[in-house]
Design a protein around this motif. Structure first.
Motif, PDB file in Angstrom:
ATOM      1  N   SER A  69       0.862  -1.181   0.000  1.00  0.00           N
ATOM      2  CA  SER A  69       0.000   0.000   0.000  1.00  0.00           C
ATOM      3  C   SER A  69       0.896   1.227   0.000  1.00  0.00           C
ATOM      4  CB  SER A  69      -0.874  -0.016   1.261  1.00  0.00           C
ATOM      5  OG  SER A  69      -1.371   1.269   1.545  1.00  0.00           O
ATOM      6  N   THR A  70       0.605   2.178  -0.872  1.00  0.00           N
ATOM      7  CA  THR A  70       1.474   3.349  -0.958  1.00  0.00           C
ATOM      8  C   THR A  70       0.714   4.563  -1.461  1.00  0.00           C
ATOM      9  OG1 THR A  70       3.497   4.242  -1.986  1.00  0.00           O
ATOM     10  CG2 THR A  70       2.198   2.688  -3.295  1.00  0.00           C
ATOM     11  N   SER A  71       1.159   5.727  -0.996  1.00  0.00           N
ATOM     12  CA  SER A  71       0.625   6.986  -1.518  1.00  0.00           C
ATOM     13  C   SER A  71       1.605   7.617  -2.491  1.00  0.00           C
ATOM     14  CB  SER A  71       0.334   7.960  -0.373  1.00  0.00           C
ATOM     15  OG  SER A  71       1.524   8.228   0.352  1.00  0.00           O
ATOM     16  N   GLY A  72       2.730   6.940  -2.741  1.00  0.00           N
ATOM     17  CA  GLY A  72       3.651   7.499  -3.717  1.00  0.00           C
ATOM     18  C   GLY A  72       5.065   6.978  -3.662  1.00  0.00           C
ATOM     19  N   GLY A  75       6.124   3.262  -3.334  1.00  0.00           N
ATOM     20  CA  GLY A  75       5.760   2.589  -4.567  1.00  0.00           C
ATOM     21  C   GLY A  75       6.782   2.808  -5.658  1.00  0.00           C
ATOM     22  N   LYS A  76       7.286   4.035  -5.770  1.00  0.00           N
ATOM     23  CA  LYS A  76       8.311   4.326  -6.766  1.00  0.00           C
ATOM     24  C   LYS A  76       9.572   3.520  -6.477  1.00  0.00           C
ATOM     25  CE  LYS A  76       8.689   8.740  -7.958  1.00  0.00           C
ATOM     26  NZ  LYS A  76       8.752  10.225  -7.837  1.00  0.00           N
ATOM     27  N   ALA A  77       9.945   3.445  -5.206  1.00  0.00           N
ATOM     28  CA  ALA A  77      11.145   2.710  -4.833  1.00  0.00           C
ATOM     29  C   ALA A  77      10.996   1.218  -5.129  1.00  0.00           C
ATOM     30  CB  ALA A  77      11.446   2.920  -3.349  1.00  0.00           C
ATOM     31  N   LEU A  78       9.851   0.647  -4.788  1.00  0.00           N
ATOM     32  CA  LEU A  78       9.639  -0.781  -5.039  1.00  0.00           C
ATOM     33  C   LEU A  78       9.568  -1.082  -6.534  1.00  0.00           C
ATOM     34  CD1 LEU A  78       7.052  -1.601  -2.238  1.00  0.00           C
ATOM     35  CD2 LEU A  78       9.467  -2.290  -2.315  1.00  0.00           C
ATOM     36  N   ALA A  79       8.945  -0.185  -7.291  1.00  0.00           N
ATOM     37  CA  ALA A  79       8.897  -0.372  -8.747  1.00  0.00           C
ATOM     38  C   ALA A  79      10.299  -0.385  -9.335  1.00  0.00           C
ATOM     39  CB  ALA A  79       8.048   0.718  -9.382  1.00  0.00           C
ATOM     40  N   ALA A  99      -0.848  11.813 -10.538  1.00  0.00           N
ATOM     41  CA  ALA A  99      -0.728  11.142 -11.836  1.00  0.00           C
ATOM     42  C   ALA A  99       0.733  10.887 -12.196  1.00  0.00           C
ATOM     43  CB  ALA A  99      -1.409  11.977 -12.919  1.00  0.00           C
ATOM     44  N   SER A 100       1.624  11.798 -11.801  1.00  0.00           N
ATOM     45  CA  SER A 100       3.043  11.631 -12.124  1.00  0.00           C
ATOM     46  C   SER A 100       3.630  10.394 -11.455  1.00  0.00           C
ATOM     47  CB  SER A 100       3.833  12.873 -11.707  1.00  0.00           C
ATOM     48  OG  SER A 100       3.736  13.089 -10.309  1.00  0.00           O
ATOM     49  N   VAL A 101       3.150  10.077 -10.252  1.00  0.00           N
ATOM     50  CA  VAL A 101       3.620   8.879  -9.554  1.00  0.00           C
ATOM     51  C   VAL A 101       3.160   7.632 -10.297  1.00  0.00           C
ATOM     52  CG1 VAL A 101       3.406   7.503  -7.449  1.00  0.00           C
ATOM     53  CG2 VAL A 101       3.747   9.979  -7.299  1.00  0.00           C
ATOM     54  N   ALA A 110       5.391  -1.655 -12.894  1.00  0.00           N
ATOM     55  CA  ALA A 110       4.542  -2.003 -11.756  1.00  0.00           C
ATOM     56  C   ALA A 110       3.076  -2.050 -12.165  1.00  0.00           C
ATOM     57  CB  ALA A 110       4.736  -0.989 -10.630  1.00  0.00           C
ATOM     58  N   GLU A 111       2.308  -2.874 -11.457  1.00  0.00           N
ATOM     59  CA  GLU A 111       0.861  -2.980 -11.671  1.00  0.00           C
ATOM     60  C   GLU A 111       0.131  -2.168 -10.607  1.00  0.00           C
ATOM     61  OE1 GLU A 111      -0.250  -7.136 -11.804  1.00  0.00           O
ATOM     62  OE2 GLU A 111       1.721  -7.648 -12.627  1.00  0.00           O
ATOM     63  N   ILE A 112      -0.988  -1.558 -10.985  1.00  0.00           N
ATOM     64  CA  ILE A 112      -1.744  -0.684 -10.089  1.00  0.00           C
ATOM     65  C   ILE A 112      -3.053  -1.336  -9.681  1.00  0.00           C
ATOM     66  CG2 ILE A 112      -2.904   1.542  -9.867  1.00  0.00           C
ATOM     67  CD1 ILE A 112       0.156   1.693  -9.936  1.00  0.00           C
TER      68      ILE A 112
END
Length: 349
Positions: A69-72, A75-79, A99-101, A110-112
């Motif tokens: 779960s991430t707000s930004g 998520g970028k780091a894991l991707a 949207a940029s994230v 990554a999948e959303i």
């Protein structure tokens, strides 16, 4: 120097002295710029450490799946890590994620998984976590870093971030950091206090956050604040808490860009505002602020005048105390919320 992968670039972030957003009393504010990590935030450090520990323990196998779960920023780091190491990455997000994230993580493969229904208080953090738990229940092989409760989150910062601050800034008098998962403020403060017990740690949180037991209300800033206390947040290494309003934090991030050339996110703006207030009453002290991410995530929002007016934050633009850096520094002397000692906060909970 040639690196084997982009993950080798995580860490060793620079520290920059503020020249204009500073109090003229001999105090010194130093900002550690975590946006120079390849994923553009401090979350690169904890994400990599949590993944590597899971690999060592056999909880994350080759070609496995990471879900979070991430707000930004996490998520970028894991991707980024998934792209380098060949993991499938599923990120559970909500409509507030910029949207940029989403574009950034999708570009990395990554999948959303979008959660659209908030909880009774209007927040999405709880529903996001429940979605992760549900998906992990259906897929036992998924690895969930669980950034709020994974002890490897603060350990990562005790090992790397704190060591870099000691090495780069020398003896410091105060640490100012925002509170999100509790990971970086707890890990950094614990390690620095071990070396210097007299250090003062100021936790900066959003006005409206319930992390320290205050009544929860909505706020616009991202990267700080929760509707509950995360397990990784260690009250014992925090000395005082400063709740910063949206206007104070966003105005500071905008003025850091315009008058220091430092392009950071909203939480970093809040932290610098807290540091300015602290500096007013602590002449001659060296203060280190952790700037968790950069401003790119917020270009279409808190750095956009139309967005600010549409979301009733026009005061960032219109009130005289937020128009220039001298006025902001003066306004920090008397903030909306005076900081409170952690002991006083806990005694009334």
């Amino acid at each position: 120097m040639i690196h084997n992968t982009v993950l080798d670039l995580i860490g060793n972030t620079p520290i920059v002295r503020l020249r204009n957003l500073a109090v003229d009393n001999g105090s010194e504010i130093l900002v550690k710029l975590e946006a120079t990590n390849p994923g553009r935030s401090i979350k690169d450090r904890s994400a990599l450490y949590m993944v590597e520990q899971a690999e060592r323990e056999g909880r994350l196998l080759p070609a496995g799946t990471i879900i979070e779960s991430t707000s930004g920023n996490l998520g970028k780091a894991l991707a980024l890590i998934g792209a380098v190491r060949g993991y499938r990455v599923i990120l559970v997000v909500d409509p507030k994620v910029p949207a940029s994230v989403l574009q950034f993580v999708k570009a990395l493969g990554a999948e959303i998984e979008m959660v659209t229904a908030p909880d009774s208080s209007g927040g999405f953090q709880g529903p996001r976590i429940e979605r992760v738990k549900s998906m992990c229940g259906e897929n036992q092989d998924f690895f969930w870093p669980d950034q709020y409760n994974n002890p490897n989150n603060p350990i990562a910062h005790a090992i790397s971030t704190a060591a870099e601050i000691k090495r780069g800034a020398g003896k410091i008098d105060a640490l100012v950091s925002t509170v999100s998962t509790g990971g970086h403020i707890s890990g950094i403060s614990r390690a620095l206090k071990d070396a210097c017990p007299s250090l003062t740690t100021v936790a900066v949180d959003a006005f409206g956050s319930s992390t320290f037991g205050h009544a929860f209300s909505t706020y616009r800033m991202r990267g700080l604040g929760l509707a509950w206390k995360p397990e990784n947040l260690d009250y014992s290494v925090i000395d005082c808490v400063h709740l910063v309003t949206d206007i104070e934090g966003i105005a500071t991030s905008r003025l850091l860009a315009r008058h220091e050339g430092i392009f950071v996110g909203e939480s970093a703006g809040a932290a610098v505002f807290g540091a300015l207030h602290y500096a007013h009453s602590h002449p001659g002290q060296r203060i280190v602020v952790v700037a968790a991410d950069d401003g790119v995530n917020y270009l279409s929002e808190s750095f956009d005048e139309s967005w600010l007016r549409a979301h009733e934050l026009a005061a960032v633009l219109d009130l005289p105390e937020y128009r220039d850096f001298k006025s902001l520094v003066a306004a920090a002397l008397k903030p909306t919320c005076e900081p409170a000692e952690i002991g006083d906060i806990l005694s009334v909970r």
